[in-house]
Design an enzyme around this catalytic site. Structure first.
Site, PDB file in Angstrom:
ATOM      1  N   LYS A 285      12.115   9.726   2.132  1.00  0.00           N
ATOM      2  CA  LYS A 285      12.094  10.982   1.365  1.00  0.00           C
ATOM      3  C   LYS A 285      11.872  12.219   2.239  1.00  0.00           C
ATOM      4  CE  LYS A 285      10.987   8.934  -3.029  1.00  0.00           C
ATOM      5  NZ  LYS A 285      10.086   8.710  -4.134  1.00  0.00           N
ATOM      6  N   ASP A 321      11.448  13.673  -8.714  1.00  0.00           N
ATOM      7  CA  ASP A 321      10.152  12.984  -8.835  1.00  0.00           C
ATOM      8  C   ASP A 321       9.122  13.911  -9.479  1.00  0.00           C
ATOM      9  OD1 ASP A 321      10.790  10.572  -7.706  1.00  0.00           O
ATOM     10  OD2 ASP A 321      10.075  11.077  -5.699  1.00  0.00           O
TER      11      ASP A 321
HETATM   12  P1  ATR Z   1       7.168   7.282   0.033  1.00  0.00           P
HETATM   13  O1  ATR Z   1       8.277   8.209   0.363  1.00  0.00           O
HETATM   14  O2  ATR Z   1       7.555   6.299  -1.024  1.00  0.00           O
HETATM   15  O3  ATR Z   1       5.911   7.957  -0.352  1.00  0.00           O
HETATM   16  P2  ATR Z   1       6.186   6.942   2.686  1.00  0.00           P
HETATM   17  O4  ATR Z   1       6.439   8.393   2.907  1.00  0.00           O
HETATM   18  O5  ATR Z   1       6.609   5.994   3.751  1.00  0.00           O
HETATM   19  O6  ATR Z   1       6.910   6.451   1.363  1.00  0.00           O
HETATM   20  O7  ATR Z   1       4.629   6.755   2.360  1.00  0.00           O
HETATM   21  C1  ATR Z   1       4.085   5.520   2.155  1.00  0.00           C
HETATM   22  C2  ATR Z   1       2.628   5.703   1.731  1.00  0.00           C
HETATM   23  O8  ATR Z   1       2.113   4.408   1.437  1.00  0.00           O
HETATM   24  C3  ATR Z   1       1.729   6.245   2.820  1.00  0.00           C
HETATM   25  O9  ATR Z   1       0.704   7.007   2.221  1.00  0.00           O
HETATM   26  C4  ATR Z   1       1.160   4.975   3.468  1.00  0.00           C
HETATM   27  O10 ATR Z   1      -0.075   5.177   4.133  1.00  0.00           O
HETATM   28  P3  ATR Z   1      -0.106   5.694   5.679  1.00  0.00           P
HETATM   29  O11 ATR Z   1       0.107   7.167   5.637  1.00  0.00           O
HETATM   30  O12 ATR Z   1      -1.424   5.278   6.166  1.00  0.00           O
HETATM   31  O13 ATR Z   1       1.025   4.951   6.354  1.00  0.00           O
HETATM   32  C5  ATR Z   1       0.940   4.152   2.231  1.00  0.00           C
HETATM   33  N1  ATR Z   1       0.832   2.710   2.451  1.00  0.00           N
HETATM   34  C6  ATR Z   1       1.847   1.850   2.697  1.00  0.00           C
HETATM   35  N2  ATR Z   1       1.379   0.582   2.758  1.00  0.00           N
HETATM   36  C7  ATR Z   1       0.038   0.645   2.518  1.00  0.00           C
HETATM   37  C8  ATR Z   1      -1.012  -0.311   2.436  1.00  0.00           C
HETATM   38  N3  ATR Z   1      -0.784  -1.611   2.632  1.00  0.00           N
HETATM   39  N4  ATR Z   1      -2.247   0.118   2.164  1.00  0.00           N
HETATM   40  C9  ATR Z   1      -2.501   1.407   1.971  1.00  0.00           C
HETATM   41  N5  ATR Z   1      -1.565   2.391   2.049  1.00  0.00           N
HETATM   42  C10 ATR Z   1      -0.297   2.011   2.310  1.00  0.00           C
END
Ligand code: ATR
Length: 479
Positions: A285, A321
Site C-alpha cells: 500500500k 480503505d
Molecule cells: P498493510 O499495508 O496491510 O498495513 P504493512 O504496511 O506491511 O501491511 O504493515 C503490516 C503491519 O503488520 C505492520 O504494523 C507490522 O508490524 P511492524 O511494523 O513491526 O513490521 C504488523 N505485523 C505483521 N506481522 C506481525 C506480527 N506477527 N505481530 C505483530 N505485528 C505484525
C-alpha cells in the site's frame, strides 16, 4: 478452452469428476499416470462416455507427474492407449519415437509436444517453443513462474509467437495463477484445471473458479483487466466481489489476483496487459506511491493507497480503505460512542484507520511491534503510541482495531495483544477477514465484546473500489 485433468485413481471416479464439471469444461485430459491400474477396456468406456475432446497423457515424476516405471513401459502404455479414441496425445520433447508419432497420426490424434521446467522459466523459452512447432506439432510449455518478470515473459508470447497459432502455455505456481486465468492473453489454445478438492499440478484451479468466477474462456483482446496485487494474495476474497458485479452490470471485464514481489515490475505487466485498475493489499500500500502520477486527497493525507486507476497516461491512486473502514462503525461514530480508540499496527492499513478515526476527533493510541513506525504515524496524526507489550495503554478504549497481518495464514495462531484482557465493553474490530474469527476476535467474543469483522470492511471498500473502476453503481442485490 478449459481442459479438466481427471485426477481419479480409477475410471469410475474420473467419470464422476467429468459429470460433476461437464458444464464448465470443453476438454478433458486422461492422465494414465494417475490411474492405479491401466485397464484398456475401462479406458475405452471412459473415452466413449465423455463427449468432448480428450488428451492422453502419462506424465513422469520429473515432469510433475506420478509415473514411476521405466521409460520403455511408459511408452508402451501410450502405444496401447493411443488407438482408443483420443483427440490428442501429449508427448514430451525428448521422446524421439517416430513409430509412436506415426501411430498417433494413423489414429487421427494431434500431438502436443511438451516440455516442463519445474524450476523456472528458461531463458530460451521462445526458441524452444519455435523448435517444437517446427516438428509439426502443437508446442506446449509448462514452466514454473517465480516472479512477475517470469509472468511478463509468458504474456509476451502472445505477440512474439503470434505466427504459431496453436500452442499451449502453462504458468505453474502461485505467480503463474494469472497466466492460467488469462491464458488467452498468452495466445494459449487452452488451459488446465483440476476437479474440486484435487490438484493435478501446482496452481491448478477448480472449474468453478476458472469458469464460474473468472469466466476465463470469455476473455478476448477487448476484455478490460482489473486485479489485486499483494504478497500473499491468493487467499483474497476480492475477486468474489468484483467479478460477479462486472457480470451483473454487463461489463466485459475480469478481476484477477496477482502475487507481486516487485511493484515496479508489476507496473510493466500492467502496461503489457493494459490493466485498467487494481486493488493493493499487504505489503504494497505504500510501495505503489512512487509510481502514481496523481493521488487523491485521502492518499496524500494517509500516505497509503489501496486502489490504483488508469488516468489518461498516468496512474492515479485513491484510498477506499478510509471510508470502507468507517462504514461498519458509522453509527457509533455518529453517536459519539467512540472517544478513545486503540489501533494495533502501523502499516499501510493502519494509516487509513488512524486518519479516519482522527477525522472523527477520536483520541487514538497506536501500538506496534516496531515502536518507531508507531511513533512516526502518531506524530503525523496527533496520536499517542507504544509497543505491543504496553497493554496498559489500552485501558478505557471504546474501540480496538487490529490492522496487522497477524491472525491471517500463516500467522493464524498469533494474537498481537495476547496478554490483554478485554473488559467486554470495547468494540473490537479486526481487519483480517480470513479466518472470520481470528484468535484476537475469539478472545474478545469470549469477554462479551461487540465484534466487527474484516469482511464488512472488505466489502465496503470493495464496493467503493468497484465504483471508481467502472463509474457504475455497485449492484444492490450483490451488496
Ligand atoms: P498493510 O499495508 O496491510 O498495513 P504493512 O504496511 O506491511 O501491511 O504493515 C503490516 C503491519 O503488520 C505492520 O504494523 C507490522 O508490524 P511492524 O511494523 O513491526 O513490521 C504488523 N505485523 C505483521 N506481522 C506481525 C506480527 N506477527 N505481530 C505483530 N505485528 C505484525
Amino acid at each position: 478452452m478449459l481442459c479438466l485433468t481427471l485426477t481419479g485413481s480409477d475410471v469410475q471416479e474420473s467419470l464422476n469428476q467429468y459429470r460433476d464439471h461437464a458444464d464448465a469444461v470443453q476438454m478433458v485430459e486422461v492422465r494414465a499416470d494417475l490411474l492405479s491400474c491401466v485397464d484398456e477396456q475401462k479406458i475405452v468406456q471412459l473415452v466413449q462416455t465423455i463427449d468432448v475432446p480428450k488428451i492422453l497423457t502419462c506424465r513422469r515424476v520429473r515432469d510433475g507427474g506420478r509415473y514411476k516405471g521405466s521409460e520403455r513401459s511408459r511408452l508402451q502404455i501410450l502405444e496401447r492407449l493411443i488407438p482408443l479414441g483420443f483427440s490428442y496425445v501429449d508427448l514430451e520433447d525428448d521422446v524421439k519415437r517416430p513409430e509412436l508419432d506415426a501411430l498417433a497420426h494413423e489414429h487421427g490424434l494431434k500431438i502436443i509436444r511438451s516440455f516442463h521446467d519445474m524450476e523456472g522459466v528458461p531463458g530460451d523459452l521462445y526458441t524452444r517453443i519455435v523448435k517444437l512447432h517446427k516438428r509439426g506439432d502443437i508446442p506446449k510449455a509448462a514452466v514454473m513462474v517465480r516472479s512477475i518478470n517470469d509472468a511478463i515473459m509468458l504474456f509476451k508470447i502472445e505477440k512474439e509467437l503470434r505466427d504459431i497459432p496453436e500452442k499451449v502455455i502453462i504458468g505453474m505456481g502461485d505467480y503463474g495463477i494469472p497466466v492460467r486465468i488469462l491464458y488467452k492473453r498468452t495466445g494459449s489454445l487452452f488451459t488446465f484445471c483440476s476437479p474440486t478438492g484435487t490438484s493435478a499440478a501446482s496452481g491448478h484451479l477448480s472449474p468453478e473458479i476458472m469458469h464460474d468466477l473468472y469466466h476465463s474462456d470469455r476473455v478476448t483482446p477487448e476484455t478490460r483487466i482489473y486485479g489485486i496485487i499483494g504478497n500473499p494474495v491468493m487467499h483474497t476474497s476480492s475477486p468474489k466481489i468484483h467479478n460477479p458485479a462486472f457480470e451483473r452490470i454487463g461489463l466485459d471485464a475480469i478481476y484477477v489476483p496477482f502475487l507481486v514481489n516487485d511493484v515496479r515490475n508489476f507496473f510493466q505487466l500492467a502496461d503489457l496487459l493494459s490493466i485498467q485498475g487494481f486493488s493493493v493489499t499487504v505489503p504494497h500500500k505504500q510501495h505503489v506511491l512512487p509510481y502514481l502520477g496523481k493521488i487523491s486527497r485521502e492518499v496524500k493525507l494517509i500516505g497509503s493507497c489501496n486502489t490504483v486507476l488508469r488516468y489518461n497516461t498516468l496512474w492515479k491512486g485513491v484510498n477506499t480503505d478510509f471510508y470502507g473502514f468507517l462504514k461498519p462503525i458509522q453509527e457509533e461514530l455518529d453517536g459519539q460512542r467512540i472517544r478513545k480508540a486503540v489501533v494495533i499496527g502501523a502499516g499501510g492499513a493502519a494509516r487509513a484507520v488512524v486518519w479516519a478515526l482522527r477525522n472523527y476527533y477520536c483520541k487514538v493510541v497506536i501500538l506496534n511491534r516496531t515502536e518507531a513506525t508507531a511513533q512516526k504515524l502518531a506524530q503525523e496524526t496527533g496520536s499517542s503510541w507504544g509497543g505491543l507489550q504496553e497493554i496498559d495503554k489500552i485501558t478505557g478504549a471504546d474501540l480496538i482495531v487490529q490492522t496487522t497481518s497477524a491472525g491471517m495464514p500463516p500467522q493464524e495462531e498469533i494474537n498481537p495483544i495476547e496478554t490483554y484482557c478485554f473488559d467486554g465493553h470495547e468494540i473490537v474490530y479486526d481487519l483480517v477477514y480470513k479466518p472470520k474469527r481470528t484468535r484476537f476476535l475469539q478472545k474478545a467474543e469470549a469477554a462479551g465484546c461487540k465484534l466487527v469483522y474484516g469482511m464488512d470492511m472488505l466489502v465496503a471498500q470493495g464496493i467503493l473500489q468497484f465504483e471508481s473502476f467502472t463509474g457504475s453503481t455497485f449492484p444492490d442485490d450483490l451488496r
